[in-house]
Design a protein around this motif. Structure first.
Motif, PDB file in Angstrom:
ATOM      1  N   LYS A 138      -5.728   4.235  -2.214  1.00  0.00           N
ATOM      2  CA  LYS A 138      -4.919   4.034  -1.026  1.00  0.00           C
ATOM      3  C   LYS A 138      -5.750   4.498   0.173  1.00  0.00           C
ATOM      4  O   LYS A 138      -6.255   5.627   0.193  1.00  0.00           O
ATOM      5  CB  LYS A 138      -3.629   4.841  -1.099  1.00  0.00           C
ATOM      6  CG  LYS A 138      -2.761   4.519  -2.316  1.00  0.00           C
ATOM      7  CD  LYS A 138      -2.150   3.137  -2.241  1.00  0.00           C
ATOM      8  CE  LYS A 138      -1.184   2.898  -3.397  1.00  0.00           C
ATOM      9  NZ  LYS A 138      -0.551   1.575  -3.337  1.00  0.00           N
ATOM     10  N   SER A 146       0.818  -1.212   0.000  1.00  0.00           N
ATOM     11  CA  SER A 146       0.000   0.000   0.000  1.00  0.00           C
ATOM     12  C   SER A 146       0.852   1.262   0.000  1.00  0.00           C
ATOM     13  O   SER A 146       0.457   2.298  -0.541  1.00  0.00           O
ATOM     14  CB  SER A 146      -0.929  -0.008   1.215  1.00  0.00           C
ATOM     15  OG  SER A 146      -1.763   1.129   1.225  1.00  0.00           O
ATOM     16  N   LEU A 147       2.045   1.182   0.598  1.00  0.00           N
ATOM     17  CA  LEU A 147       2.918   2.359   0.678  1.00  0.00           C
ATOM     18  C   LEU A 147       3.951   2.425  -0.437  1.00  0.00           C
ATOM     19  O   LEU A 147       4.626   3.451  -0.592  1.00  0.00           O
ATOM     20  CB  LEU A 147       3.653   2.374   2.022  1.00  0.00           C
ATOM     21  CG  LEU A 147       2.813   2.461   3.290  1.00  0.00           C
ATOM     22  CD1 LEU A 147       3.720   2.497   4.514  1.00  0.00           C
ATOM     23  CD2 LEU A 147       1.906   3.676   3.270  1.00  0.00           C
ATOM     24  N   ARG A 160       5.707   1.313   8.217  1.00  0.00           N
ATOM     25  CA  ARG A 160       6.052   2.746   8.143  1.00  0.00           C
ATOM     26  C   ARG A 160       7.247   2.923   7.219  1.00  0.00           C
ATOM     27  O   ARG A 160       8.237   2.190   7.318  1.00  0.00           O
ATOM     28  CB  ARG A 160       6.382   3.276   9.539  1.00  0.00           C
ATOM     29  CG  ARG A 160       6.589   4.793   9.554  1.00  0.00           C
ATOM     30  CD  ARG A 160       6.866   5.296  10.954  1.00  0.00           C
ATOM     31  NE  ARG A 160       8.244   5.093  11.369  1.00  0.00           N
ATOM     32  CZ  ARG A 160       8.623   4.451  12.461  1.00  0.00           C
ATOM     33  NH1 ARG A 160       7.720   3.902  13.251  1.00  0.00           N
ATOM     34  NH2 ARG A 160       9.893   4.322  12.770  1.00  0.00           N
ATOM     35  N   THR A 188       0.815   2.886   7.741  1.00  0.00           N
ATOM     36  CA  THR A 188      -0.499   2.274   7.541  1.00  0.00           C
ATOM     37  C   THR A 188      -0.512   0.860   8.104  1.00  0.00           C
ATOM     38  O   THR A 188       0.546   0.232   8.259  1.00  0.00           O
ATOM     39  CB  THR A 188      -0.875   2.233   6.044  1.00  0.00           C
ATOM     40  OG1 THR A 188      -2.225   1.790   5.910  1.00  0.00           O
ATOM     41  CG2 THR A 188       0.031   1.288   5.282  1.00  0.00           C
ATOM     42  N   VAL A 233       5.250   7.965   6.414  1.00  0.00           N
ATOM     43  CA  VAL A 233       3.928   7.504   5.973  1.00  0.00           C
ATOM     44  C   VAL A 233       3.711   6.120   6.581  1.00  0.00           C
ATOM     45  O   VAL A 233       4.557   5.233   6.429  1.00  0.00           O
ATOM     46  CB  VAL A 233       3.812   7.447   4.442  1.00  0.00           C
ATOM     47  CG1 VAL A 233       2.382   7.112   4.032  1.00  0.00           C
ATOM     48  CG2 VAL A 233       4.247   8.773   3.819  1.00  0.00           C
ATOM     49  N   LEU A 235      -4.279   5.945   5.800  1.00  0.00           N
ATOM     50  CA  LEU A 235      -2.866   6.323   5.916  1.00  0.00           C
ATOM     51  C   LEU A 235      -2.691   7.332   7.045  1.00  0.00           C
ATOM     52  O   LEU A 235      -3.604   8.098   7.363  1.00  0.00           O
ATOM     53  CB  LEU A 235      -2.365   6.930   4.611  1.00  0.00           C
ATOM     54  CG  LEU A 235      -2.536   6.101   3.337  1.00  0.00           C
ATOM     55  CD1 LEU A 235      -2.152   6.930   2.124  1.00  0.00           C
ATOM     56  CD2 LEU A 235      -1.708   4.829   3.406  1.00  0.00           C
ATOM     57  N   ASN A 243      -1.176   9.520  -5.288  1.00  0.00           N
ATOM     58  CA  ASN A 243      -1.399   8.101  -5.556  1.00  0.00           C
ATOM     59  C   ASN A 243      -1.386   7.883  -7.075  1.00  0.00           C
ATOM     60  O   ASN A 243      -2.386   8.113  -7.751  1.00  0.00           O
ATOM     61  CB  ASN A 243      -2.737   7.654  -4.969  1.00  0.00           C
ATOM     62  CG  ASN A 243      -3.077   6.224  -5.313  1.00  0.00           C
ATOM     63  OD1 ASN A 243      -2.209   5.453  -5.706  1.00  0.00           O
ATOM     64  ND2 ASN A 243      -4.343   5.864  -5.178  1.00  0.00           N
TER      65      ASN A 243
END
Length: 382
Positions: free
Chosen positions: A99, A65-66, A162, A152, A150, A102, A93
């Motif tokens: 996404k 996701s990151l 992270r 999640t 960032v 977050l 994104n």
């Protein structure tokens, strides 16, 4: 930071760190697997395998996701002490999937502010989320930082991931500039008392003969300086701009940054230097600033940035101060009798019990820290 916190931080930034829920599920999966080995019941193996698959999926998805998020920062406009720094981060994104869930943390220097955090529910595909926030600038300085975090646990909330984004930032907080209505330190420099008194009477009473130019009327201009003939011809008020004997006079504001300073005294001296510089500029003096590390500089922005960054105990440059009238701002009274002709001085000391020369060659005064600075800079030198 203890060993557990260090391990968790290492896992979170380089892979994923388990959340409390994942530890509970892992324990349940082990229990089902142990029961399955004892009873050889297939359905127990199936449950433990399903839970294990869920944990593996929960560990893989947060990092994905990151992986392709793009973080940018807008330029930060300089502000003065007491104002608020406006900051903007853009989280883009570029993928074809949304996404979600977050958390963004801007890692500000501790002296500037605590690191703010911002939660983002969703960033649609091919869209950019903008985060605007502000912090109060409580202390002058040039602040630099590089990290935006960032974080999640999406979509299952079982593992935290992270990632740090290296995004350089620079914020400049200028020192306070006091709005001085008058300043005898500057007004009298380079002029004999008799010349000053004559010039002042001439400026206050003049209506003819000393006009340098005409300019449009500005709020606050005395009405006695209105040039009625020109105003009637042009249909708007024009006022006389009178010749002042200090026009074109050179002046240097010298901040003794090579000396050892008390912290509060140095901050007051920086404010005084900035205020005197801008007042001298408004008085039409050719004013420059001198510090030990930069030498002579001029220009409003350059001076403000220099005063924002300057610190006591700087290494002196080889450049010498020209023999021009100057205002010497220092914590030490030793050099007060060796200044150039027509100079002035300000002495900053945490204690008024300083060893002053018996008769300084030039006017000046000791700044009292417990009193407001602006009235002191506007007081008479007598």
């Amino acid at each position: 930071m203890n060993a557990i916190d260090r391990l968790r931080n290492h896992l979170e930034t380089r892979w994923v760190a388990p959340a409390y829920g994942s530890l509970v599920l892992g324990g349940i999966a082990l229990c089902f697997f142990g029961a399955a080995t004892n009873t050889m019941a297939g359905w127990l193996y199936a449950i433990s395998g399903a839970i294990a698959g869920l944990l593996i999926l929960g560990a893989i998805l947060p990092a994905q996701s990151l992986s392709r998020l793009v973080v940018r920062r807008s330029p930060i406009a300089p502000v003065s002490v007491g104002d608020r720094l406006s900051l903007e981060l853009q989280i883009e994104n570029p993928t074809d999937r949304a996404k979600t869930l977050l958390q963004v943390c801007d890692r500000l220097p501790h002296v500037l502010s605590e690191s703010p955090k911002h939660a983002i529910e969703v960033i649609p595909p091919q869209k950019t989320h903008r985060w605007f926030y502000s912090v109060e600038a409580q202390k002058r300085g040039v602040y630099r930082w590089h990290d935006v975090q960032v974080k999640t646990a999406a979509p299952l909330g079982l593992f935290w991931c992270r990632r740090d984004r290296a995004i350089a930032a620079k914020a400049i907080v200028y020192p306070t500039v006091l709005p001085l209505a008058h300043c005898p330190l500057v007004d009298t420099i380079g002029r004999e008392e008799s010349v000053q008194a004559s010039s002042n009477r001439r400026y206050q009473a003049a209506t003819e003969g000393v006009t340098r130019t005409l300019r449009p009327y500005r709020q606050g201009d005395p009405t006695r300086l209105i040039h009625w003939r020109t105003s009637a011809r042009l249909g708007e008020f024009y006022v006389r701009e009178l010749e002042i004997v200090t026009s074109g006079q050179e002046l240097i504001i010298c901040l003794d940054t090579a000396a050892t300073w008390d912290a509060d005294c140095f901050e007051q001296a920086v404010i005084a230097a900035a205020s005197l510089y801008f007042y001298a500029g408004r008085a039409q003096l050719k004013v420059r600033l001198w510090t030990a590390s930069t030498g002579l500089i001029q220009g409003n922005r350059v001076v403000l940035e220099t005063l924002a960054a300057t610190q006591p105990g700087e290494t002196p440059t080889t450049a010498e101060i020209p023999p021009l009238p100057l205002i010497w701002l220092t914590p030490h009274p030793d050099a007060l009798n060796s200044l150039p002709a027509n100079s002035r001085w300000l002495l900053f000391s945490p204690s008024l019990a300083v060893s002053m020369p018996k008769s300084p060659d030039f006017p000046g005064f000791v700044v009292e820290l417990e009193k407001p600075l602006a009235p002191q800079l506007q007081r008479s030198l007598q």
